[in-house]
Design an enzyme around this catalytic site. Sequence first.
Site, short mmCIF file in Angstrom:
data_model
loop_
_atom_site.label_atom_id
_atom_site.label_comp_id
_atom_site.label_asym_id
_atom_site.label_seq_id
_atom_site.Cartn_x
_atom_site.Cartn_y
_atom_site.Cartn_z
N TYR A 182 -2.64 -1.44 10.18
CA TYR A 182 -2.66 -1.63 8.72
C TYR A 182 -1.38 -1.08 8.10
O TYR A 182 -0.75 -1.74 7.27
CB TYR A 182 -3.89 -0.94 8.13
CG TYR A 182 -3.99 -1.10 6.63
CD1 TYR A 182 -4.58 -2.23 6.08
CD2 TYR A 182 -3.49 -0.13 5.76
CE1 TYR A 182 -4.68 -2.40 4.70
CE2 TYR A 182 -3.58 -0.28 4.39
CZ TYR A 182 -4.18 -1.42 3.86
OH TYR A 182 -4.26 -1.57 2.50
N SER A 214 0.86 -1.19 0.00
CA SER A 214 0.00 0.00 0.00
C SER A 214 0.88 1.22 0.00
O SER A 214 2.04 1.17 0.45
CB SER A 214 -0.89 0.01 1.25
OG SER A 214 -1.53 1.26 1.44
#
Length: 254
Positions: free
Chosen positions: A152, A139
């Site tokens: 995350y 990400s």
Amino acid sequence: MNITGNTIFIPGATSGIGLALALELRAKGNTVIVGGRRTDLLDLIAADYPGIDTVRIDTADPASIDSAAKQVLARHPDLNVLVTMAGIMRVEDWHRPESFLASAESIITTNVLGPIRLIAAFIEHLRAQPDATIMTVSSGLAFAPLKATPSYNASKAAIHMLSESIRLQLADTSVKIVELEPPAVRTALLPGQETSEFAMPLDEFVAEVVALIEAQPDATEIQVERVKFLRYGEARGDYDQVVATLNRADPHGK
């Protein structure tokens, strides 16, 4: 990674980026197997898209990964691409352990142990193929932190470094390691993200990803233009500005 002629397993592809990518890769002439936890969604995919195979898999469960791997390899012995797509994202408050600990453990299990276990289940098979690829999914938040989602961010940073490391170890094999680095994309990863004006439209993201794979088959990182703001802040010398901009964009930093 060649854009066509592959047999590709994508666990975590019953919706969002995974499903959209599966459909685009199938349209490019690949055989695609979609994995997911919900059999109702798998049944719908099989009905709506004849030719796409499906298998139930829970990437947080080692036994489920082993069972799914056996099914996939029995039905598709020419499998040569694994895309470790499955992942979860949650907003956390780290002021009190009771508000984040369970979430953090779940995220690490799914986002870090899941890909590790998937790779372990398929690596011997992939090494035996003349040309194979493992696509990991990190990400933009692996490179610049979103305040609301600490676990995350950390999980995706781990995936980035895992990708870098196993690429070095597997350099003497036929297995290539490609890291897909999405920005915020309009999916249901977080509540409200599907309609967020700050997130990239899903169809635009997947179209750009497929075009990049086609144009750069030897790329080790797949970066759409919109993720480069996050990816290269430190290299450009504007990391602090990137972090500040990310975290004031909206409540989720998207």
